[in-house]
Scaffold this motif. Sequence first.
Motif, short mmCIF file in Angstrom:
data_model
loop_
_atom_site.label_atom_id
_atom_site.label_comp_id
_atom_site.label_asym_id
_atom_site.label_seq_id
_atom_site.Cartn_x
_atom_site.Cartn_y
_atom_site.Cartn_z
N ASN A 1 52.09 42.91 52.64
CA ASN A 1 53.17 42.81 52.20
C ASN A 1 52.75 43.79 50.58
O ASN A 1 53.77 43.30 49.99
N TRP A 2 51.77 44.14 50.20
CA TRP A 2 51.76 44.25 49.51
C TRP A 2 51.30 45.86 49.11
O TRP A 2 51.66 46.13 49.47
N THR A 3 51.69 46.28 47.63
CA THR A 3 52.20 47.48 46.76
C THR A 3 50.75 47.45 46.93
O THR A 3 49.57 47.22 47.20
N ASP A 4 50.66 49.25 46.77
CA ASP A 4 49.87 50.08 46.14
C ASP A 4 48.68 49.08 45.46
O ASP A 4 47.48 48.92 45.37
N ASN A 5 49.43 48.76 44.29
CA ASN A 5 48.36 48.20 43.40
C ASN A 5 47.87 46.79 43.81
O ASN A 5 46.14 46.56 43.36
N GLN B 1 49.93 70.20 47.76
CA GLN B 1 50.61 70.94 48.48
C GLN B 1 48.61 70.73 49.90
O GLN B 1 49.38 70.66 51.21
N ARG B 2 48.03 71.82 49.42
CA ARG B 2 46.75 71.68 50.38
C ARG B 2 46.27 70.73 51.14
O ARG B 2 46.84 69.93 51.74
N GLN B 3 46.37 69.45 50.52
CA GLN B 3 45.66 68.66 50.68
C GLN B 3 46.90 67.33 51.93
O GLN B 3 46.80 67.11 52.68
N HIS C 1 46.73 64.57 54.78
CA HIS C 1 46.22 64.02 53.68
C HIS C 1 47.08 63.26 52.78
O HIS C 1 47.91 63.60 52.78
N LYS C 2 47.19 61.61 52.68
CA LYS C 2 48.74 61.25 52.07
C LYS C 2 47.73 60.49 50.19
O LYS C 2 46.85 59.82 50.73
N GLN C 3 48.30 60.69 49.70
CA GLN C 3 48.10 60.30 48.50
C GLN C 3 48.04 59.01 47.64
O GLN C 3 49.56 58.85 48.30
N GLY D 1 43.75 58.09 46.07
CA GLY D 1 43.20 59.24 45.69
C GLY D 1 43.48 60.13 47.25
O GLY D 1 44.77 59.16 47.97
N TYR D 2 42.94 61.01 48.03
CA TYR D 2 43.37 61.07 49.50
C TYR D 2 42.95 60.88 50.19
O TYR D 2 41.15 60.68 50.47
N VAL D 3 42.81 60.53 51.41
CA VAL D 3 42.26 59.77 52.03
C VAL D 3 42.54 60.05 53.79
O VAL D 3 43.35 61.21 53.99
N THR D 4 41.42 59.67 54.43
CA THR D 4 41.36 60.56 56.05
C THR D 4 42.35 59.41 56.85
O THR D 4 42.15 58.51 56.12
N LYS D 5 42.35 60.17 58.06
CA LYS D 5 43.61 59.26 58.56
C LYS D 5 42.95 57.88 58.65
O LYS D 5 44.05 57.09 58.90
N ASP D 6 41.54 57.94 59.46
CA ASP D 6 41.53 56.28 59.90
C ASP D 6 41.39 55.64 58.85
O ASP D 6 42.06 54.11 58.46
#
Length: 84
Positions: A49-53, A19-21, A26-28, A31-36
Amino acid sequence: MQKNLKKVANAEKQKRYRQRQKELGHKQVRGYVTKDAMSCYDEIREKTNWTDNEVLSNALRITYAAYKCGQIKLLNEWLKDHKR
């Protein structure tokens, strides 16, 4: 009974951390990443059109290929030159 209390306490702690992240913007992804970094990630997903993986896997494969071909310095220089 003690184990269950520890599990519940740990789950609550993890929930508060997530919740704090989110509150920090930050979006997971993996892991949590910066806006850039998220902007770059979104651009890659949009164009490929790639997935996260697939994004993670292909990033590792590109880095490994650069390493095996002796091109890590070139890759690093390109990344520095194209920094947003």
